[in-house]
Design a protein around this motif. Structure first.
Motif, PDB file in Angstrom:
ATOM      1  N   ALA A  21      -3.835   3.733  -2.348  1.00 22.96           N
ATOM      2  CA  ALA A  21      -2.596   4.218  -2.985  1.00 22.96           C
ATOM      3  C   ALA A  21      -2.779   5.632  -3.529  1.00 22.96           C
ATOM      4  O   ALA A  21      -2.121   6.032  -4.484  1.00 22.96           O
ATOM      5  CB  ALA A  21      -2.170   3.265  -4.101  1.00 22.96           C
ATOM      6  N   ARG A  59       4.724   0.746   4.610  1.00 21.75           N
ATOM      7  CA  ARG A  59       5.718  -0.215   4.131  1.00 21.75           C
ATOM      8  C   ARG A  59       6.310  -1.000   5.300  1.00 21.75           C
ATOM      9  O   ARG A  59       6.454  -2.225   5.241  1.00 21.75           O
ATOM     10  CB  ARG A  59       6.827   0.507   3.364  1.00 21.75           C
ATOM     11  CG  ARG A  59       6.412   1.020   2.000  1.00 21.75           C
ATOM     12  CD  ARG A  59       7.621   1.432   1.166  1.00 21.75           C
ATOM     13  NE  ARG A  59       8.292   2.610   1.705  1.00 21.75           N
ATOM     14  CZ  ARG A  59       7.999   3.864   1.365  1.00 21.75           C
ATOM     15  NH1 ARG A  59       7.007   4.091   0.510  1.00 21.75           N
ATOM     16  NH2 ARG A  59       8.651   4.874   1.885  1.00 21.75           N
ATOM     17  N   TYR A 115      -4.292  -2.614  -4.869  1.00 25.30           N
ATOM     18  CA  TYR A 115      -4.113  -1.194  -4.570  1.00 25.30           C
ATOM     19  C   TYR A 115      -5.244  -0.438  -5.265  1.00 25.30           C
ATOM     20  O   TYR A 115      -5.664  -0.807  -6.360  1.00 25.30           O
ATOM     21  CB  TYR A 115      -2.782  -0.664  -5.108  1.00 25.30           C
ATOM     22  CG  TYR A 115      -1.552  -1.136  -4.357  1.00 25.30           C
ATOM     23  CD1 TYR A 115      -1.641  -1.713  -3.089  1.00 25.30           C
ATOM     24  CD2 TYR A 115      -0.286  -0.976  -4.914  1.00 25.30           C
ATOM     25  CE1 TYR A 115      -0.522  -2.133  -2.417  1.00 25.30           C
ATOM     26  CE2 TYR A 115       0.854  -1.387  -4.238  1.00 25.30           C
ATOM     27  CZ  TYR A 115       0.727  -1.964  -2.994  1.00 25.30           C
ATOM     28  OH  TYR A 115       1.853  -2.373  -2.325  1.00 25.30           O
ATOM     29  N   GLU A 144      -2.152  -6.544  -7.130  1.00 25.24           N
ATOM     30  CA  GLU A 144      -0.712  -6.558  -6.871  1.00 25.24           C
ATOM     31  C   GLU A 144      -0.217  -7.952  -6.504  1.00 25.24           C
ATOM     32  O   GLU A 144       0.914  -8.317  -6.833  1.00 25.24           O
ATOM     33  CB  GLU A 144      -0.380  -5.575  -5.743  1.00 25.24           C
ATOM     34  CG  GLU A 144      -0.761  -4.144  -6.054  1.00 25.24           C
ATOM     35  CD  GLU A 144       0.016  -3.584  -7.235  1.00 25.24           C
ATOM     36  OE1 GLU A 144       1.219  -3.874  -7.356  1.00 25.24           O
ATOM     37  OE2 GLU A 144      -0.606  -2.858  -8.050  1.00 25.24           O
ATOM     38  N   LYS A 190       5.915  -6.644  -2.329  1.00 23.50           N
ATOM     39  CA  LYS A 190       5.024  -5.629  -2.894  1.00 23.50           C
ATOM     40  C   LYS A 190       4.778  -4.492  -1.909  1.00 23.50           C
ATOM     41  O   LYS A 190       4.816  -3.311  -2.273  1.00 23.50           O
ATOM     42  CB  LYS A 190       3.692  -6.268  -3.314  1.00 23.50           C
ATOM     43  CG  LYS A 190       3.723  -6.953  -4.659  1.00 23.50           C
ATOM     44  CD  LYS A 190       3.860  -5.924  -5.787  1.00 23.50           C
ATOM     45  CE  LYS A 190       3.797  -6.579  -7.145  1.00 23.50           C
ATOM     46  NZ  LYS A 190       3.933  -5.580  -8.237  1.00 23.50           N
ATOM     47  N   ILE A 191       4.521  -4.861  -0.661  1.00 25.26           N
ATOM     48  CA  ILE A 191       4.303  -3.819   0.342  1.00 25.26           C
ATOM     49  C   ILE A 191       5.583  -3.017   0.549  1.00 25.26           C
ATOM     50  O   ILE A 191       5.556  -1.791   0.730  1.00 25.26           O
ATOM     51  CB  ILE A 191       3.812  -4.445   1.663  1.00 25.26           C
ATOM     52  CG1 ILE A 191       2.413  -5.047   1.488  1.00 25.26           C
ATOM     53  CG2 ILE A 191       3.787  -3.411   2.785  1.00 25.26           C
ATOM     54  CD1 ILE A 191       1.874  -5.756   2.699  1.00 25.26           C
ATOM     55  N   TYR A 207       5.822  -0.300  -2.007  1.00 19.43           N
ATOM     56  CA  TYR A 207       4.602   0.511  -2.118  1.00 19.43           C
ATOM     57  C   TYR A 207       4.943   1.992  -2.324  1.00 19.43           C
ATOM     58  O   TYR A 207       5.677   2.591  -1.541  1.00 19.43           O
ATOM     59  CB  TYR A 207       3.775   0.312  -0.848  1.00 19.43           C
ATOM     60  CG  TYR A 207       2.639   1.288  -0.637  1.00 19.43           C
ATOM     61  CD1 TYR A 207       1.452   1.167  -1.346  1.00 19.43           C
ATOM     62  CD2 TYR A 207       2.755   2.306   0.307  1.00 19.43           C
ATOM     63  CE1 TYR A 207       0.397   2.054  -1.117  1.00 19.43           C
ATOM     64  CE2 TYR A 207       1.714   3.194   0.541  1.00 19.43           C
ATOM     65  CZ  TYR A 207       0.539   3.057  -0.174  1.00 19.43           C
ATOM     66  OH  TYR A 207      -0.494   3.927   0.045  1.00 19.43           O
TER      67      TYR A 207
END
Length: 575
Positions: A374, A397, A417, A431, A453-454, A457
């Motif tokens: 990240a 994503r 991440y 996460e 979550k993805i 991102y």
């Protein structure tokens, strides 16, 4: 492609050709007693070889025990057949019928021997037959890639489109309004709206080979990114109840069922050919079946008549001429290709690639920790395969959302991440908490949490890359979760190199710490995906080698989805 790439360990080393014959006339004397024993031995060996070669095709009756015949009932064994024919199981009876017409009245031994064999098994068989009638011209292209050339005679003998079929009791689930599609089958499987989905092995059967090809073509039609399309096709593979079903066995099972509900769960939904479905439907069974050709991508099984160099040309020609249009249509085949159906691709790799990837998938109890970079460099702009301007983060994503669907119900997963912008921050953040992907927390399954979550991102522009510390912590975390009969892996995705944080260390120090923690009794392979041209591939290769893992280079950021697909397959192949 090597000759043995698709070899099957279940095959005998050689293809044996037992010789059929009519009832022998009475013998003249006792001098043939020894010959009788020889005949029995040959017949027993031939029957065993026939069953071995036919175990993936049409059912073969077990030989019944019989008393030793008297000398007056024996005759010399038949010579080897002049023409050996291997045919796809569903068309083999048509070929046998034609071969029978070539024998003269009263002739005891036939010059032509026909065996029902799935095409992929013929590729691996020794010796090769003189004539081959596979269920797709694609197999001839595969054979050519192996250095074996077959000469075809005229147009294919027959055609039969692939259909998606299943018990009538669940037809509304896989064929709403009587229409099927590959994309619909995939979605129904992912959403668990079907009791079971089965397919045959694409390295052995045509329904498997063309089914996987058609599925990949269907996902590519609606998805501009080739890597994501591949991920979506593999999603169905991850949901299969059985990925190497015996086509003949599944119809035998259906014929034996008496309850449609039981059949729906025991048999489920599967691709087959129109001819095989029609043949089943013509006979009265207690459980009825239905099916149709997928609307999004149609493919035909075609049946070329091919001979090898050195085969007796006259007999090859006579057998071809004896196969009539009436016998083909009477067996449920078509005599022309389906309008609009895709033909096998000229580039055989387009068939072999998806089939090999599909076959290599290994359904195992699976524990994985995803480590996602990240750091700020993930915000860099790139151009994807469709020519769109995007960022590395936006591709992640999109690709990650598709990947979240790939993990089967047997998977336990967690996601971190890593990337820090302040000295006080930890190297990584959790996460998605580790646990079974189907379990629900906070009212939402872990699979949905992972996808959400993805999907949200967002890398921090000023964040550095604490790659080494995160990998050390991840491996240590998963080492404590190792258990028998379960693949436990760490998958790390990064676009850069370790640096820019208080956790920075040299590669030598990192490898020393990583190697010191390796425990052969609790292996945790690292599967490292280098994303983009700036990824430190030597460092990733070092961590993979130290842990028994694998490194995957997605040098072009537009290839990220393909890289994730490779990582997914590599993780499932780890045991």
């Amino acid at each position: 492609m090597s000759d043995n790439e698709w070899s099957d360990p279940r095959l005998p080393d050689r293809m044996e050709w037992s010789q059929p014959h009519h009832e022998p006339p009475p013998s003249r004397g006792r001098a043939l007693l020894a010959a009788a024993v020889v005949v029995l031995v040959l017949l027993a060996a031939g029957g065993l070889a026939w069953r071995l070669m036919s175990n993936r095709g049409t059912p073969v009756a077990e030989p019944s025990a019989a008393p030793v015949p008297s000398p007056q009932q024996t005759a010399p064994p038949c010579p080897d057949p002049k023409l050996r024919v291997a045919a796809a199981p569903e068309i083999a009876p048509v070929i046998e019928q034609a071969a029978a017409t070539l024998s003269k009245a009263g002739q005891r031994c036939s010059e032509v021997q026909v065996q029902a064999v799935e095409p992929g098994l013929v590729l691996a068989a020794k010796p090769q037959p003189d004539v081959w009638v596979p269920s797709s011209s694609g197999w001839l292209a595969i054979a050519k890639a192996q250095g074996r050339t077959w000469a075809t005679s005229g147009t294919p003998l027959a055609w039969s489109p692939l259909v998606i079929a299943g018990p009538e009791a669940i037809s509304t689930l896989f064929a709403p309004e009587g229409k099927t599609s590959w994309s619909g089958l995939m979605q129904a499987a992912v959403q668990e709206r079907l009791p079971a989905v089965r397919m045959s092995d694409p390295t052995v059967t045509t329904t498997g080979l063309l089914g996987v090809y058609a599925l990949n073509q269907a996902t590519a039609k609606v998805t501009p990114d080739a890597g994501i399309a591949k991920l979506q096709a593999l999603t169905l593979r991850s949901r299969l109840e059985n990925a190497a079903v015996d086509q003949a066995e599944i119809f035998r099972q259906m014929a034996a069922e008496s309850d449609s509900n039981t059949a729906s769960y025991d048999v489920g939904v599967f691709p087959t050919t129109e001819q095989q479905l029609t043949t089943y439907q013509k006979t009265e069974h207690r459980v009825r079946m239905s099916g149709s050709a997928p609307a999004d991508v149609q493919v035909d099984a075609d049946y070329p008549y091919a001979s090898r160099k050195g085969a007796p040309a006259d007999l090859v020609k006579r057998l071809r001429a004896a196969i009539t249009t009436e016998s083909v249509t009477g067996a449920g085949f078509r005599v022309a290709a389906t309008k609009g159906a895709l033909r096998p691709p000229a580039d055989v790799r387009l068939l072999l690639g998806p089939a090999k990837q599909w076959s290599d998938y290994k359904a195992v109890a699976f524990q994985v920790l995803l480590l996602i970079d990240a750091s700020g460099s993930m915000n860099e702009k790139i151009t994807d395969r469709a020519g769109r301007t995007a960022t590395k983060a936006s591709l992640l994503r999109e690709s990650g959302a598709a990947a979240a669907q790939l993990f089967g119900a047997e998977t336990s997963i967690g996601m971190w991440y890593f990337g820090t912008s302040r000295a006080s921050e930890p190297a990584h953040t959790e996460e998605v908490s580790f646990g079974r992907i189907t379990d629900a927390t906070d009212g939402k399954s872990r699979r949905l949490q992972l996808a959400a979550k993805i999907g949200s991102y967002r890398p921090v522009a000023t964040a550095g890359t604490p790659l080494y510390q995160t990998v050390l912590d991840g491996v240590d975390e998963m080492r404590g979760r190792v258990k028998p009969n379960t693949a436990t892996v760490v998958v790390v995705l990064t676009d850069g190199a370790d640096g820019g944080t208080r956790f920075t260390m040299t590669n030598a120090d990192f490898l020393k710490k990583l190697t010191a923690g390796v425990d052969p009794a609790r292996p945790v392979p690292v599967i490292a995906v280098g994303y983009g041209p700036d990824a430190n591939m030597p460092a990733l290769q070092g961590m993979a080698k130290a842990t028994g893992g694998r490194t995957i280079a997605a040098t072009n950021p537009a290839d990220l989805a393909s890289g994730i697909a490779q990582a997914f397959l590599a993780a499932h192949a780890t045991s």
